[in-house]
Structure formats: C-alpha cells, structure tokens
Scaffold this motif. Structure first.
Motif, PDB file in Angstrom:
ATOM      1  N   VAL A 162      46.397  54.371  50.344  1.00 11.67           N
ATOM      2  CA  VAL A 162      45.875  53.288  49.859  1.00 11.67           C
ATOM      3  C   VAL A 162      46.822  52.546  48.896  1.00 11.67           C
ATOM      4  O   VAL A 162      47.402  53.345  48.177  1.00 11.67           O
ATOM      5  CB  VAL A 162      44.609  53.364  49.369  1.00 11.67           C
ATOM      6  CG1 VAL A 162      44.297  53.904  48.161  1.00 11.67           C
ATOM      7  CG2 VAL A 162      43.870  51.874  49.075  1.00 11.67           C
ATOM      8  N   ARG A 163      47.100  51.293  48.829  1.00 24.17           N
ATOM      9  CA  ARG A 163      47.793  50.504  47.978  1.00 24.17           C
ATOM     10  C   ARG A 163      46.615  49.843  47.118  1.00 24.17           C
ATOM     11  O   ARG A 163      45.862  49.036  47.471  1.00 24.17           O
ATOM     12  CB  ARG A 163      48.735  49.411  48.474  1.00 24.17           C
ATOM     13  CG  ARG A 163      49.755  50.054  49.505  1.00 24.17           C
ATOM     14  CD  ARG A 163      50.473  49.016  50.145  1.00 24.17           C
ATOM     15  NE  ARG A 163      49.596  47.912  51.157  1.00 24.17           N
ATOM     16  CZ  ARG A 163      49.731  46.868  51.090  1.00 24.17           C
ATOM     17  NH1 ARG A 163      50.571  46.237  50.698  1.00 24.17           N
ATOM     18  NH2 ARG A 163      48.693  46.380  51.846  1.00 24.17           N
ATOM     19  N   TRP A 164      46.620  50.410  45.847  1.00 21.93           N
ATOM     20  CA  TRP A 164      45.459  49.617  45.157  1.00 21.93           C
ATOM     21  C   TRP A 164      45.765  49.474  43.440  1.00 21.93           C
ATOM     22  O   TRP A 164      47.116  49.674  43.103  1.00 21.93           O
ATOM     23  CB  TRP A 164      44.396  50.918  44.742  1.00 21.93           C
ATOM     24  CG  TRP A 164      44.847  51.983  44.167  1.00 21.93           C
ATOM     25  CD1 TRP A 164      45.731  52.993  44.227  1.00 21.93           C
ATOM     26  CD2 TRP A 164      44.288  52.361  43.068  1.00 21.93           C
ATOM     27  NE1 TRP A 164      45.828  53.961  43.631  1.00 21.93           N
ATOM     28  CE2 TRP A 164      44.961  53.767  42.561  1.00 21.93           C
ATOM     29  CE3 TRP A 164      43.279  51.882  41.964  1.00 21.93           C
ATOM     30  CZ2 TRP A 164      44.635  54.451  41.276  1.00 21.93           C
ATOM     31  CZ3 TRP A 164      43.265  52.560  40.723  1.00 21.93           C
ATOM     32  CH2 TRP A 164      43.606  53.729  40.465  1.00 21.93           C
ATOM     33  N   ALA A 165      45.175  48.614  42.862  1.00 24.32           N
ATOM     34  CA  ALA A 165      45.541  47.947  41.772  1.00 24.32           C
ATOM     35  C   ALA A 165      44.470  47.875  40.589  1.00 24.32           C
ATOM     36  O   ALA A 165      43.058  47.930  41.260  1.00 24.32           O
ATOM     37  CB  ALA A 165      46.252  46.492  41.850  1.00 24.32           C
ATOM     38  N   ILE A 166      44.705  48.000  39.702  1.00 26.93           N
ATOM     39  CA  ILE A 166      43.594  47.727  38.414  1.00 26.93           C
ATOM     40  C   ILE A 166      44.035  46.221  37.811  1.00 26.93           C
ATOM     41  O   ILE A 166      45.105  46.025  37.755  1.00 26.93           O
ATOM     42  CB  ILE A 166      43.452  49.084  37.461  1.00 26.93           C
ATOM     43  CG1 ILE A 166      44.926  48.879  36.891  1.00 26.93           C
ATOM     44  CG2 ILE A 166      42.766  50.200  38.118  1.00 26.93           C
ATOM     45  CD1 ILE A 166      44.657  49.973  35.661  1.00 26.93           C
ATOM     46  N   ALA A 167      42.780  45.861  37.543  1.00 26.97           N
ATOM     47  CA  ALA A 167      42.865  44.377  36.895  1.00 26.97           C
ATOM     48  C   ALA A 167      41.869  44.250  35.722  1.00 26.97           C
ATOM     49  O   ALA A 167      40.694  44.931  35.648  1.00 26.97           O
ATOM     50  CB  ALA A 167      42.807  43.338  38.085  1.00 26.97           C
ATOM     51  N   GLY A 168      42.239  43.472  35.034  1.00 30.16           N
ATOM     52  CA  GLY A 168      41.482  42.936  33.831  1.00 30.16           C
ATOM     53  C   GLY A 168      42.127  41.907  32.993  1.00 30.16           C
ATOM     54  O   GLY A 168      43.252  41.525  33.319  1.00 30.16           O
ATOM     55  N   ARG A 169      41.422  41.652  31.726  1.00 33.82           N
ATOM     56  CA  ARG A 169      41.914  40.462  30.844  1.00 33.82           C
ATOM     57  C   ARG A 169      43.058  40.828  29.955  1.00 33.82           C
ATOM     58  O   ARG A 169      43.876  40.317  29.266  1.00 33.82           O
ATOM     59  CB  ARG A 169      41.090  39.647  30.450  1.00 33.82           C
ATOM     60  CG  ARG A 169      39.927  40.294  29.597  1.00 33.82           C
ATOM     61  CD  ARG A 169      39.020  39.500  28.983  1.00 33.82           C
ATOM     62  NE  ARG A 169      37.912  40.537  28.261  1.00 33.82           N
ATOM     63  CZ  ARG A 169      36.884  40.292  27.985  1.00 33.82           C
ATOM     64  NH1 ARG A 169      36.308  39.154  28.351  1.00 33.82           N
ATOM     65  NH2 ARG A 169      36.075  40.947  27.354  1.00 33.82           N
ATOM     66  N   LEU A 228      43.900  48.159  30.043  1.00 35.14           N
ATOM     67  CA  LEU A 228      44.500  48.622  31.198  1.00 35.14           C
ATOM     68  C   LEU A 228      45.712  49.812  31.012  1.00 35.14           C
ATOM     69  O   LEU A 228      45.610  51.011  31.711  1.00 35.14           O
ATOM     70  CB  LEU A 228      45.037  47.516  32.326  1.00 35.14           C
ATOM     71  CG  LEU A 228      43.866  46.467  32.564  1.00 35.14           C
ATOM     72  CD1 LEU A 228      44.491  45.259  33.187  1.00 35.14           C
ATOM     73  CD2 LEU A 228      42.815  47.242  33.483  1.00 35.14           C
ATOM     74  N   ASP A 229      46.326  49.446  30.038  1.00 39.32           N
ATOM     75  CA  ASP A 229      47.638  50.431  30.000  1.00 39.32           C
ATOM     76  C   ASP A 229      47.059  51.738  29.689  1.00 39.32           C
ATOM     77  O   ASP A 229      47.380  52.979  29.862  1.00 39.32           O
ATOM     78  CB  ASP A 229      48.960  49.988  29.078  1.00 39.32           C
ATOM     79  CG  ASP A 229      49.516  48.856  29.824  1.00 39.32           C
ATOM     80  OD1 ASP A 229      49.569  48.852  31.039  1.00 39.32           O
ATOM     81  OD2 ASP A 229      50.189  47.997  29.118  1.00 39.32           O
ATOM     82  N   ALA A 274      38.464  46.920  35.486  1.00 36.18           N
ATOM     83  CA  ALA A 274      38.735  48.154  35.613  1.00 36.18           C
ATOM     84  C   ALA A 274      38.702  48.734  34.288  1.00 36.18           C
ATOM     85  O   ALA A 274      38.586  50.314  34.187  1.00 36.18           O
ATOM     86  CB  ALA A 274      40.252  48.707  36.387  1.00 36.18           C
ATOM     87  N   SER A 275      38.707  48.306  33.168  1.00 33.27           N
ATOM     88  CA  SER A 275      38.757  49.027  31.809  1.00 33.27           C
ATOM     89  C   SER A 275      37.264  48.976  31.223  1.00 33.27           C
ATOM     90  O   SER A 275      36.981  49.651  30.240  1.00 33.27           O
ATOM     91  CB  SER A 275      39.771  48.154  30.913  1.00 33.27           C
ATOM     92  OG  SER A 275      39.316  47.014  30.505  1.00 33.27           O
ATOM     93  N   GLY A 276      36.390  48.255  31.862  1.00 34.07           N
ATOM     94  CA  GLY A 276      34.925  48.735  31.419  1.00 34.07           C
ATOM     95  C   GLY A 276      34.401  49.631  32.134  1.00 34.07           C
ATOM     96  O   GLY A 276      35.003  50.575  32.835  1.00 34.07           O
ATOM     97  N   TYR A 277      33.249  49.951  31.593  1.00 38.75           N
ATOM     98  CA  TYR A 277      32.198  51.427  32.015  1.00 38.75           C
ATOM     99  C   TYR A 277      32.507  51.596  33.538  1.00 38.75           C
ATOM    100  O   TYR A 277      32.684  52.673  33.981  1.00 38.75           O
ATOM    101  CB  TYR A 277      30.938  51.085  31.472  1.00 38.75           C
ATOM    102  CG  TYR A 277      30.173  52.540  31.701  1.00 38.75           C
ATOM    103  CD1 TYR A 277      30.131  53.529  30.718  1.00 38.75           C
ATOM    104  CD2 TYR A 277      29.413  52.662  32.834  1.00 38.75           C
ATOM    105  CE1 TYR A 277      29.412  54.888  30.954  1.00 38.75           C
ATOM    106  CE2 TYR A 277      28.513  53.628  33.057  1.00 38.75           C
ATOM    107  CZ  TYR A 277      28.816  54.703  31.963  1.00 38.75           C
ATOM    108  OH  TYR A 277      27.958  55.870  32.507  1.00 38.75           O
ATOM    109  N   THR A 278      31.887  50.565  34.263  1.00 43.18           N
ATOM    110  CA  THR A 278      31.800  50.973  35.694  1.00 43.18           C
ATOM    111  C   THR A 278      33.180  50.903  36.285  1.00 43.18           C
ATOM    112  O   THR A 278      33.420  51.759  37.244  1.00 43.18           O
ATOM    113  CB  THR A 278      30.906  49.919  36.175  1.00 43.18           C
ATOM    114  OG1 THR A 278      29.473  50.002  35.737  1.00 43.18           O
ATOM    115  CG2 THR A 278      30.642  50.134  37.914  1.00 43.18           C
ATOM    116  N   GLY A 279      33.918  49.855  35.946  1.00 42.88           N
ATOM    117  CA  GLY A 279      35.111  49.781  36.601  1.00 42.88           C
ATOM    118  C   GLY A 279      36.037  51.096  36.467  1.00 42.88           C
ATOM    119  O   GLY A 279      36.816  51.468  37.341  1.00 42.88           O
TER     120      GLY A 279
END
Length: 162
Positions: free
Chosen positions: A68-75, A80-81, A43-48
C-alpha cells in the motif's frame, strides 16, 4: 485457532482474525496515476493516529498490506512530523490540508484513491471533505456516528457522489 475477541461499546463481542491469519490486502486493481492508495486525514488526532498506527503495521514488509502507498494528512506539519516516530513503518507521504481551505482539500483528495476522514466533529468539519472527494472522484470513508452529519450528507450529496 489464532483468533481473539473484540469487545464493542454496545457490549457485544465478535471474533476477529489476528493479523497473521489475514489474507494479504491488495490494491493492484487501482490505476497508479494517484500518489497514494489511502490517505488518513486528521491523522494526528485521537482516532486518526490509531488508524495510522494500524496501517503502518499492515504496510511493513510481510504485513497484510505491504504494497500500500499511504499518507497521513492534517493541518499541522509539526504534529504530523511528531507522530512519525510512533509508527511501525513510515507513510509514503505527508500532506498538509485544512478544512477551512477548499483548495487544499481538493489538492489533497486528488492525490489519493481513498480518503479516510478522521477530522471531527464531522458536523462542523466533515462536509467540506466530502465535497472535495466528490469533486475529485475520490472514494471517501469515515468513522462518523453523528446522525445529523450522515443525514445531511446523504440528502445533499448522494446524487453527486454516484
């Protein structure tokens, strides 16, 4: 009519409904035993980030997908914050996972009904995510345009994914 035009990279155009005219999107048919309906990985990349911004608008009160219950994810928790302030509405959750850590991918995919993968290049990072989704019976989608990745996944995973 409340329509606007989208121009695609191939030069063609098509009409698309504005958000105000879209039918409300519902995921009420899904059992609630998972934490999220949709999770955006990378989610923190260009497309995400663009996918996350769109989903955050749709999930606002009165939006096309307000339940919707949704989340962002990454490493990277820090990345992300950092993107949370740019979202119209906050996600239900933030998940940390890494494509080099199979256990983290399985734990992430087990928490959602649909995993939207935005971690490219897919030929390097995508297959581990596909495998985790198959192992946890999670629906998978991506925006891949890499024929090598698509062919490899179809040949290697299509039977297991059914």
């Amino acid at each position: 009519a409340d329509w606007h035009t989208h121009r695609h990279t191939n030069g063609r155009t098509r009409a698309a409904p504005r958000a105000s005219n879209r039918a409300k999107l519902r995921m009420s048919h899904l059992p609630r035993e998972r934490d999220f309906d949709v999770l955006i990985f990378g989610a923190s990349g260009y497309t995400g980030e663009r996918v996350a911004r769109t989903l955050s608008k749709w999930s606002m009160p009165g939006g096309a997908w307000e339940t919707v219950r949704w989340a962002i994810a990454g490493r990277s928790q820090k990345k992300l914050d950092g993107m949370l302030g740019g979202l119209a509405s906050p996600p239900t959750g933030v998940v940390i996972a890494d494509t080099s850590d199979e256990a983290s991918l399985r734990a992430m995919s087990a928490r959602t009904h649909v995993l939207m993968n935005a971690t490219g290049p897919y030929r390097f990072y995508g297959e581990a995510v596909v495998s985790a989704c198959i192992a946890t019976t999670t629906d998978y989608c991506d925006l891949c345009g890499e024929p090598e990745f698509i062919d490899r996944c179809q040949l290697k995973h299509s039977d297991a994914a059914r």
